[in-house]
Design a protein around this motif. Structure first.
Motif, PDB file in Angstrom:
ATOM      1  N   ALA A 121       0.829  -1.205   0.000  1.00 40.78           N
ATOM      2  CA  ALA A 121       0.000   0.000   0.000  1.00 40.78           C
ATOM      3  C   ALA A 121       0.865   1.257   0.000  1.00 40.78           C
ATOM      4  CB  ALA A 121      -0.926  -0.006   1.212  1.00 40.78           C
ATOM      5  N   VAL A 122       1.943   1.237   0.779  1.00 40.02           N
ATOM      6  CA  VAL A 122       2.841   2.389   0.859  1.00 40.02           C
ATOM      7  C   VAL A 122       3.539   2.607  -0.481  1.00 40.02           C
ATOM      8  CG1 VAL A 122       4.887   3.329   1.988  1.00 40.02           C
ATOM      9  CG2 VAL A 122       3.174   2.105   3.336  1.00 40.02           C
ATOM     10  N   ILE A 123       4.063   1.530  -1.065  1.00 42.63           N
ATOM     11  CA  ILE A 123       4.749   1.641  -2.358  1.00 42.63           C
ATOM     12  C   ILE A 123       3.785   2.141  -3.426  1.00 42.63           C
ATOM     13  CG2 ILE A 123       5.845   0.299  -4.208  1.00 42.63           C
ATOM     14  CD1 ILE A 123       6.979  -1.518  -1.974  1.00 42.63           C
ATOM     15  N   GLY A 124       2.593   1.554  -3.475  1.00 39.53           N
ATOM     16  CA  GLY A 124       1.603   1.974  -4.469  1.00 39.53           C
ATOM     17  C   GLY A 124       1.213   3.428  -4.313  1.00 39.53           C
ATOM     18  N   ALA A 125       1.100   3.904  -3.065  1.00 38.73           N
ATOM     19  CA  ALA A 125       0.713   5.293  -2.812  1.00 38.73           C
ATOM     20  C   ALA A 125       1.769   6.265  -3.324  1.00 38.73           C
ATOM     21  CB  ALA A 125       0.474   5.506  -1.321  1.00 38.73           C
ATOM     22  N   PHE A 126       3.034   5.973  -3.069  1.00 38.54           N
ATOM     23  CA  PHE A 126       4.088   6.880  -3.536  1.00 38.54           C
ATOM     24  C   PHE A 126       4.233   6.837  -5.054  1.00 38.54           C
ATOM     25  CE2 PHE A 126       5.580   6.768   0.937  1.00 38.54           C
ATOM     26  CZ  PHE A 126       5.669   8.136   1.138  1.00 38.54           C
ATOM     27  N   ILE A 127       4.041   5.670  -5.657  1.00 37.46           N
ATOM     28  CA  ILE A 127       4.064   5.596  -7.128  1.00 37.46           C
ATOM     29  C   ILE A 127       2.934   6.428  -7.710  1.00 37.46           C
ATOM     30  CG2 ILE A 127       3.703   4.065  -9.098  1.00 37.46           C
ATOM     31  CD1 ILE A 127       5.152   1.873  -7.534  1.00 37.46           C
ATOM     32  N   LEU A 128       1.736   6.288  -7.132  1.00 35.47           N
ATOM     33  CA  LEU A 128       0.583   7.043  -7.640  1.00 35.47           C
ATOM     34  C   LEU A 128       0.780   8.542  -7.450  1.00 35.47           C
ATOM     35  CD1 LEU A 128      -2.246   6.770  -8.881  1.00 35.47           C
ATOM     36  CD2 LEU A 128      -3.168   6.793  -6.562  1.00 35.47           C
ATOM     37  N   GLY A 129       1.302   8.944  -6.281  1.00 37.00           N
ATOM     38  CA  GLY A 129       1.570  10.362  -6.051  1.00 37.00           C
ATOM     39  C   GLY A 129       2.546  10.927  -7.053  1.00 37.00           C
ATOM     40  N   MET A 130       3.579  10.147  -7.392  1.00 34.58           N
ATOM     41  CA  MET A 130       4.573  10.603  -8.367  1.00 34.58           C
ATOM     42  C   MET A 130       3.962  10.708  -9.757  1.00 34.58           C
ATOM     43  SD  MET A 130       7.517  11.607  -7.566  1.00 34.58           S
ATOM     44  CE  MET A 130       7.663  10.731  -6.021  1.00 34.58           C
TER      45      MET A 130
END
Length: 294
Positions: A243-252
């Protein structure tokens, strides 16, 4: 602004919004991992947290007490929501739970429109720290505080799940609810605690989001909630690191799309990403393919 500075600013924007998405996505992934429920009302708890803290701040409370009250209220609301709306339907079909979650979401939005009106309301920024200057780059206090708070909470949550007895109970219920009951684990308490933690994280996300992107309104949680769900699916729903990895990818992706493609195409690209993920890798980056017996 030079090309490098523009890229760095957008990178920081991506980290900032990714930090907020991560806190929301953690609630989604915990509830799904343990209760096998996609709680689409989770995004609106962001809005509840923002409004509770706003009322407290306007009432003269110090910012730290307003934040605590908001977090506690949202955690209690998460428990009540699970007990009244989801627990009676725990053995029902998935579609019944999904419709219930959507119904709670609309109920909260309309209730807060009746109480506070649909008009946007300014949110007082209580982060008064000086900006961080790195060469020609100036980083707002909202940005680095949001990142530090989010990362700290993610680490604390990870340690809680891995090291504490309640965290181990959560993992046991996630793996096999029936076996967990036989081992003496109180499944109802474990699920309620999961909702409380997820809702508390959503309240913190709502406060941080409101600080960065004032004003607030009763539908403010819908889109961030959906995007955080996409982040959870991208990383592998049910996986906390995912979830953390996906969130930062989406934010970028969001930040770079706004800067280099078009802000009008932002949501189109985000939802197209969800479709691509579901087609190519339905389990997400860190998710596991689970076979169900028919």
């Amino acid at each position: 602004m030079s090309g490098l500075n523009l890229f760095l600013m957008q990178f920081l924007n991506g980290v900032n919004i990714g930090s907020i998405y991560a806190l929301i996505a953690l609630g989604y992934t915990m509830v799904y991992g343990i209760a096998k429920l996609i709680n689409f009302a989770h995004g609106d708890i962001i809005m509840v947290g923002a409004y509770v803290s706003l009322v407290c701040l306007n009432g003269g409370m110090p910012w730290w007490l307003a934040c605590i009250v908001s977090i506690v209220c949202c955690a209690l609301f998460g428990v009540v929501m699970e007990k009244l709306a989801y627990k009676p339907l725990r053995k029902a079909s998935r579609i019944s739970l999904l419709i219930t979650a959507i119904g709670i979401s609309y109920f909260l939005e309309n209730l807060f429109q009746l109480i506070f009106t649909p008009n946007p309301q300014p949110y007082p920024s209580f982060i008064k720290l000086p900006p961080l200057v790195l060469g020609s780059l100036t980083i707002s206090a909202n940005y680095y505080i949001t990142f530090l708070v989010s990362v700290t909470l993610m680490i604390v949550l990870h340690l809680f799940v891995k090291k504490t007895s309640m965290g181990k109970a959560m993992r046991a219920v996630s793996e096999d609810e029936g076996a967990a009951r036989l081992m003496g684990i109180n499944v109802d308490t474990t699920i309620s605690l999961t909702f409380a933690i997820g809702s508390a994280l959503a309240a913190i996300a709502g406060i941080l989001y409101s600080n960065c992107y004032s004003p607030i309104n009763p539908t403010m949680g819908s889109l961030p909630g959906i995007k955080a769900f996409i982040a959870a699916v991208l990383g592998g729903i049910g996986s906390i690191p995912g979830a953390v990895i996906g969130a930062f990818i989406l934010g970028m992706i969001e930040a770079m799309t706004k800067a280099y493609i078009s802000s009008q195409l932002l949501d189109t690209i985000v939802f197209a990403l969800l479709i691509i993920i579901l087609v190519l890798k339905p389990a997400g980056i860190l998710g596991r393919n689970v076979k169900e017996k028919v």
